[in-house]
Write a protein that holds these residues in place. Structure first.
Motif, PDB file in Angstrom:
ATOM      1  N   THR A 144      67.240  28.987  33.167  1.00  0.00           N
ATOM      2  CA  THR A 144      66.496  29.963  32.382  1.00  0.00           C
ATOM      3  C   THR A 144      65.003  29.707  32.484  1.00  0.00           C
ATOM      4  OG1 THR A 144      68.329  30.150  30.813  1.00  0.00           O
ATOM      5  CG2 THR A 144      66.171  30.955  30.091  1.00  0.00           C
ATOM      6  N   ASP A 145      64.256  30.736  32.833  1.00  0.00           N
ATOM      7  CA  ASP A 145      62.806  30.630  32.879  1.00  0.00           C
ATOM      8  C   ASP A 145      62.278  30.507  31.448  1.00  0.00           C
ATOM      9  OD1 ASP A 145      59.984  32.054  32.744  1.00  0.00           O
ATOM     10  OD2 ASP A 145      60.263  31.414  34.830  1.00  0.00           O
ATOM     11  N   GLU A 146      61.537  29.438  31.180  1.00  0.00           N
ATOM     12  CA  GLU A 146      61.108  29.167  29.816  1.00  0.00           C
ATOM     13  C   GLU A 146      60.197  30.256  29.263  1.00  0.00           C
ATOM     14  OE1 GLU A 146      59.364  25.333  29.641  1.00  0.00           O
ATOM     15  OE2 GLU A 146      61.232  24.255  30.056  1.00  0.00           O
ATOM     16  N   ASP A 147      59.419  30.888  30.118  1.00  0.00           N
ATOM     17  CA  ASP A 147      58.444  31.872  29.640  1.00  0.00           C
ATOM     18  C   ASP A 147      59.037  33.270  29.530  1.00  0.00           C
ATOM     19  OD1 ASP A 147      55.933  30.210  29.512  1.00  0.00           O
ATOM     20  OD2 ASP A 147      56.504  29.860  31.590  1.00  0.00           O
ATOM     21  N   SER A 148      59.727  33.708  30.587  1.00  0.00           N
ATOM     22  CA  SER A 148      60.254  35.075  30.585  1.00  0.00           C
ATOM     23  C   SER A 148      61.623  35.178  29.932  1.00  0.00           C
ATOM     24  CB  SER A 148      60.348  35.599  32.019  1.00  0.00           C
ATOM     25  OG  SER A 148      61.355  34.895  32.743  1.00  0.00           O
ATOM     26  N   GLY A 149      62.332  34.058  29.876  1.00  0.00           N
ATOM     27  CA  GLY A 149      63.693  34.080  29.352  1.00  0.00           C
ATOM     28  C   GLY A 149      64.719  34.580  30.346  1.00  0.00           C
ATOM     29  N   GLU A 150      64.287  34.882  31.583  1.00  0.00           N
ATOM     30  CA  GLU A 150      65.211  35.384  32.597  1.00  0.00           C
ATOM     31  C   GLU A 150      66.184  34.294  33.019  1.00  0.00           C
ATOM     32  OE1 GLU A 150      65.213  37.311  37.113  1.00  0.00           O
ATOM     33  OE2 GLU A 150      63.322  36.780  36.128  1.00  0.00           O
ATOM     34  N   GLU A 203      39.914  23.768  46.537  1.00  0.00           N
ATOM     35  CA  GLU A 203      41.039  24.013  45.643  1.00  0.00           C
ATOM     36  C   GLU A 203      41.527  25.435  45.870  1.00  0.00           C
ATOM     37  OE1 GLU A 203      40.093  23.718  41.500  1.00  0.00           O
ATOM     38  OE2 GLU A 203      38.542  25.252  41.565  1.00  0.00           O
ATOM     39  N   ALA A 204      42.626  25.768  45.236  1.00  0.00           N
ATOM     40  CA  ALA A 204      43.188  27.108  45.391  1.00  0.00           C
ATOM     41  C   ALA A 204      43.855  27.528  44.090  1.00  0.00           C
ATOM     42  CB  ALA A 204      44.192  27.142  46.539  1.00  0.00           C
ATOM     43  N   PHE A 205      44.011  28.828  43.937  1.00  0.00           N
ATOM     44  CA  PHE A 205      44.624  29.379  42.726  1.00  0.00           C
ATOM     45  C   PHE A 205      45.475  30.574  43.134  1.00  0.00           C
ATOM     46  CE2 PHE A 205      44.797  31.717  38.720  1.00  0.00           C
ATOM     47  CZ  PHE A 205      44.962  30.691  37.795  1.00  0.00           C
ATOM     48  N   ILE A 206      46.708  30.613  42.657  1.00  0.00           N
ATOM     49  CA  ILE A 206      47.646  31.672  43.026  1.00  0.00           C
ATOM     50  C   ILE A 206      48.159  32.362  41.766  1.00  0.00           C
ATOM     51  CG2 ILE A 206      49.876  32.190  44.089  1.00  0.00           C
ATOM     52  CD1 ILE A 206      49.452  29.842  45.938  1.00  0.00           C
ATOM     53  N   ILE A 207      48.218  33.685  41.816  1.00  0.00           N
ATOM     54  CA  ILE A 207      48.844  34.469  40.751  1.00  0.00           C
ATOM     55  C   ILE A 207      49.987  35.258  41.376  1.00  0.00           C
ATOM     56  CG2 ILE A 207      48.550  36.233  38.979  1.00  0.00           C
ATOM     57  CD1 ILE A 207      45.544  35.622  39.011  1.00  0.00           C
ATOM     58  N   ASN A 208      51.204  35.016  40.907  1.00  0.00           N
ATOM     59  CA  ASN A 208      52.376  35.763  41.366  1.00  0.00           C
ATOM     60  C   ASN A 208      52.730  36.809  40.314  1.00  0.00           C
ATOM     61  OD1 ASN A 208      53.129  34.608  43.912  1.00  0.00           O
ATOM     62  ND2 ASN A 208      53.706  32.750  42.811  1.00  0.00           N
ATOM     63  N   TYR A 209      52.466  38.069  40.626  1.00  0.00           N
ATOM     64  CA  TYR A 209      52.803  39.160  39.716  1.00  0.00           C
ATOM     65  C   TYR A 209      54.261  39.586  39.888  1.00  0.00           C
ATOM     66  CZ  TYR A 209      47.674  39.546  39.861  1.00  0.00           C
ATOM     67  OH  TYR A 209      46.327  39.297  39.824  1.00  0.00           O
ATOM     68  N   GLU A 235      43.948  51.582  40.090  1.00  0.00           N
ATOM     69  CA  GLU A 235      45.108  51.853  39.237  1.00  0.00           C
ATOM     70  C   GLU A 235      46.029  50.644  39.090  1.00  0.00           C
ATOM     71  OE1 GLU A 235      47.079  55.260  40.782  1.00  0.00           O
ATOM     72  OE2 GLU A 235      45.371  56.604  40.473  1.00  0.00           O
ATOM     73  N   PHE A 236      45.665  49.515  39.686  1.00  0.00           N
ATOM     74  CA  PHE A 236      46.512  48.317  39.601  1.00  0.00           C
ATOM     75  C   PHE A 236      46.620  47.875  38.145  1.00  0.00           C
ATOM     76  CE2 PHE A 236      47.218  43.724  39.677  1.00  0.00           C
ATOM     77  CZ  PHE A 236      48.258  43.616  40.594  1.00  0.00           C
ATOM     78  N   ASP A 237      47.849  47.690  37.654  1.00  0.00           N
ATOM     79  CA  ASP A 237      48.030  47.363  36.238  1.00  0.00           C
ATOM     80  C   ASP A 237      49.136  46.344  35.989  1.00  0.00           C
ATOM     81  OD1 ASP A 237      50.213  48.877  36.864  1.00  0.00           O
ATOM     82  OD2 ASP A 237      50.008  50.310  35.218  1.00  0.00           O
ATOM     83  N   ARG A 238      49.446  45.514  36.951  1.00  0.00           N
ATOM     84  CA  ARG A 238      50.518  44.530  36.749  1.00  0.00           C
ATOM     85  C   ARG A 238      50.030  43.378  35.869  1.00  0.00           C
ATOM     86  NH1 ARG A 238      55.237  44.525  39.721  1.00  0.00           N
ATOM     87  NH2 ARG A 238      55.381  46.133  41.336  1.00  0.00           N
ATOM     88  N   ASP A 239      50.898  42.966  34.945  1.00  0.00           N
ATOM     89  CA  ASP A 239      50.603  41.837  34.070  1.00  0.00           C
ATOM     90  C   ASP A 239      51.185  40.559  34.664  1.00  0.00           C
ATOM     91  OD1 ASP A 239      49.354  43.476  32.168  1.00  0.00           O
ATOM     92  OD2 ASP A 239      51.296  43.965  31.246  1.00  0.00           O
ATOM     93  N   TYR A 240      50.773  39.441  34.105  1.00  0.00           N
ATOM     94  CA  TYR A 240      51.341  38.151  34.507  1.00  0.00           C
ATOM     95  C   TYR A 240      51.186  37.175  33.354  1.00  0.00           C
ATOM     96  CZ  TYR A 240      46.482  36.681  35.269  1.00  0.00           C
ATOM     97  OH  TYR A 240      45.159  36.391  35.096  1.00  0.00           O
ATOM     98  N   ASP A 241      52.026  36.148  33.359  1.00  0.00           N
ATOM     99  CA  ASP A 241      51.957  35.089  32.359  1.00  0.00           C
ATOM    100  C   ASP A 241      51.330  33.844  32.972  1.00  0.00           C
ATOM    101  OD1 ASP A 241      53.351  36.664  30.465  1.00  0.00           O
ATOM    102  OD2 ASP A 241      55.265  36.083  31.393  1.00  0.00           O
ATOM    103  N   GLU A 242      51.011  32.907  32.116  1.00  0.00           N
ATOM    104  CA  GLU A 242      50.441  31.647  32.602  1.00  0.00           C
ATOM    105  C   GLU A 242      51.396  30.963  33.576  1.00  0.00           C
ATOM    106  OE1 GLU A 242      48.756  27.369  30.886  1.00  0.00           O
ATOM    107  OE2 GLU A 242      49.276  28.996  29.497  1.00  0.00           O
ATOM    108  N   SER A 243      52.697  31.133  33.359  1.00  0.00           N
ATOM    109  CA  SER A 243      53.681  30.508  34.247  1.00  0.00           C
ATOM    110  C   SER A 243      53.656  31.118  35.645  1.00  0.00           C
ATOM    111  CB  SER A 243      55.086  30.638  33.656  1.00  0.00           C
ATOM    112  OG  SER A 243      55.454  32.009  33.538  1.00  0.00           O
TER     113      SER A 243
END
Length: 671
Positions: free
Chosen positions: A623-629, A123-129, A99-107
């Protein structure tokens, strides 16, 4: 005063810096031999990891779930052959939680290829939802690290409070995770190099290069071997007038003071004033914490073990700069304990201060002024016999001495020269971090410690038994690091290390030694959060142990490169004048029962000032360029980078919130 790991400068809010360190630790391996933890090996034998006491391990179809005693800090561990990281993450979440449904942006993603961060991984890759800043405090991350043809996957879905309670145990697993075929560096048995002129010149040259490249005004250091100081030096400037730093220039040593407090306690145990297991209330019947049962249980050792489950509450000192020793003890009466004793590492300056003050009370039951009694005891028991004439807690004596450094704080736009008096609030917790010293004095101190408690003239200042007690491994900080009583016990490529770092509003320090060989180093710097002390110490051990890997040079180059990239990508990251219409409801005086009052004002140019009475800082936005927060940050020391949250409560009253999770403080607007 501030904790223990070398950190680079950052414009992120404090909690983001903490979380970044925690999350990156998921993909950075270290030598593993966890402090008293059980080691779990995956059924297929592809990896192993230490499991903290009380945590559970559940083996699912294709995954392993490791979870905290409360069940709210779970970590899913999986292995994949694919290097399509985003697909690996999606498939992994689908496996453990359909049921996991969190989205994320490239940022929200980060690919890590730099070997300084990766060490042995490819190497490593991280996704922060989610990073804990939403109202629900959710922290959700997928971290994948590639090694030898396999991708090791770590999935975390928790909340900020759960992480804050048990972050050290979380790190034990993360830092202790080890692929089965990954080698470890081992310098056991390495011979110590000759400490000759070439050795000292090489180290001094590196220290000067690091100081200049990282824009730290002044640095001093001292090297010890076989119970004596064999070299010391000062580099750079102690103030804006260009006065040179020497090995006798006074600087604050921050939390390195804790080692002196526990040494004083060891001396008191030697003298029969109390034992480590003596309940604090036996010495001070008025001592109390929020829970009466815990009050009765707390021992003298518990005050300085960082193992009682009390999170750090430094805001309460910084916002109330005129506190006394008695005020600190009264403050502790409100402290809650979020885990059982010995379960997880939590760092409390106030508890260590109580350890020093209650020791002073035990040594002098008639003492009326606990700060004066403590400083007198340290002077008599440590400073005088060791030969530390320029070490003191007396700010007035420091100010009267021409050879002292001013502190340099860290602001969002760079280092800021501070008035020495900005550090005076630390006197309330003097046993935890208010000492001034010099490289030469600290060198003599470290020499005596590394010689087993013997001064240069052969006088014993503490029994071998009680020196060993303060350096006995206690609660784990991560897979290879534990806290004793005012000492950090760790490893450098399988060699045992005894150390403590320190930081104040404008100084940084590092003190460490190798107990098996009796060599060590003290490094002092006059800048908050400077990476220089840690880098100089690491370079010292490389040289002393004959290493040629160039790891320290690579780390320095990486820090410099990252700074340059950050500046190039975002040369003007902050808005320094804010919308008057947005801030109109938030101008005026706000109050919090614990931190007191703050006042927000805005001038005609739009500059917003935040005045706590103890310090004043401008408020800038980012201001976060992607989210606008939009985030609102304190711009200047002592809390530069800390995030302020502006909102209306349920009744429509404007509020300002600082801190997060277990240490969140809400200010309400006053009529």
């Amino acid at each position: 005063m501030i904790q223990t790991q070398t950190q680079t400068q950052s414009t992120l809010p404090a909690i983001w810096r903490v979380l970044a360190i925690v999350f990156l630790s998921l993909v950075i391996v270290r030598d593993v031999s966890a402090q008293g933890e059980e080691t779990y090996t995956e059924p297929e034998g592809r990896w192993s990891a230490p499991i903290p006491a009380g945590w559970t391990v559940e083996e699912g179809e294709g995954y392993v779930l490791v979870n905290s005693p409360e069940g709210d800090l779970g970590m899913y561990l999986l292995v994949s052959e694919s290097d399509d990281y985003e697909q690996v993450a999606a498939d992994s979440w689908a496996l453990v939680n359909p049921e996991f449904d969190r989205d994320y942006d490239e940022s929200d993603t980060q690919r890590i290829t730099d070997k300084v961060l990766l060490e042995e991984y490819d190497e490593a890759f991280i996704i922060n939802y989610a990073v804990g800043l939403d109202p629900d405090g959710a922290i959700v991350q997928a971290a994948m690290s590639r090694f030898n043809g396999l991708t090791y996957v770590f999935l975390v879905d928790t909340n900020l409070s759960a992480l804050q309670r048990r972050v050290a145990q979380f790190q034990i697993i993360a830092t202790g995770f080890m692929p089965a075929d990954m080698a470890q560096d081992d310098l056991t048995g390495a011979e110590i190099a000759a400490f000759d002129e070439e050795f000292f010149d090489t180290l001094t040259s590196f220290a000067e290069s690091a100081r200049a490249q990282l824009e730290t005004s002044g640095v001093s250091f001292a090297i010890v071997r076989d119970g004596e100081v064999v070299y010391s030096a000062g580099l750079g400037s102690r103030d804006d007038s260009g006065g040179s730093v020497t090995a006798d220039t006074r600087m604050m040593i921050g939390s390195v003071t804790k080692t002196m407090t526990t040494l004083l306690m060891a001396q008191a145990v030697d003298a029969g004033a109390f034992s480590w297991d003596t309940p604090v209330v036996d010495i001070d019947p008025g001592f109390a914490v929020a829970d009466p049962d815990i009050t009765a249980q707390l021992t003298m050792a518990n005050l300085v073990c960082a193992c009682t489950g009390v999170p750090r509450r430094d805001y309460e000192m910084i916002y109330n700069g005129d506190l006394t020793a008695d005020d600190i003890l009264a403050q502790i009466e409100t402290f809650e304990f979020f885990t059982g004793f010995g379960e997880t590492f939590q760092y409390s300056n106030q508890l260590v201060a109580a350890g020093g003050y209650e020791t002073a009370r035990a040594l002098d039951p008639a003492a009326g002024d606990l700060l004066a009694a403590y400083t007198a005891a340290v002077q008599q028991g440590i400073f005088d016999p060791v030969g530390m004439p320029r070490t003191t807690f007396d700010f007035d004596a420091v100010l009267a001495d021409a050879d002292h450094s001013i502190p340099y704080g860290s602001g969002l736009d760079g280092a800021v020269a501070l008035d020495v008096n900005a550090e005076r609030f630390l006197l309330a917790v003097a046993p935890a971090g208010a000492a001034w010293s010099t490289a030469n004095d600290m060198g003599r101190y470290l020499a005596a410690i590394s010689a087993g408690g013997l001064t240069a003239d052969g006088a014993r200042i503490v029994s071998a038994e009680n020196l060993a007690r303060v350096q006995q491994p206690g609660v784990s900080i991560d897979a290879t690091t534990s806290y004793g009583l005012g000492w950090i016990l760790s490893e450098y490529k399988s060699l045992p290390v005894r150390s403590h770092d320190g930081a104040t509003l404008g100084f940084s320090s590092s003190m460490s030694y190798l107990p098996d060989s009796g060599v060590g180093i003290v490094v002092l710097a006059n800048q908050q959060g400077s990476a220089v002390p840690g880098l100089v110490a690491q370079r010292f051990y490389e040289l002393a142990l004959g290493e040629t890997s160039g790891e320290t040079d690579a780390t320095l180059a990486f820090i410099v490169e990252q700074r340059a990239e950050d500046e190039a990508e975002n040369p003007e990251p902050f808005v320094k004048t804010l919308d008057p219409e947005m801030f109109a409801p938030y101008l005026g005086t706000f109050a919090n029962d614990i931190l007191g009052t703050v006042t927000l004002t805005q001038d005609d140019a739009g500059t917003v000032s935040y005045d706590s009475g103890e310090f004043v800082s401008e408020v800038w936005s980012s201001t976060d360029e992607d989210s606008g927060e939009v985030s609102y940050l304190l711009a200047h020391p002592p809390l530069a980078g800390d995030r302020l949250r502006f909102a209306l409560d349920e009744s429509g009253t404007p509020t300002i919130t600082i801190g997060l999770g277990l240490t969140e403080y809400v200010f309400e607007k006053q009529p």
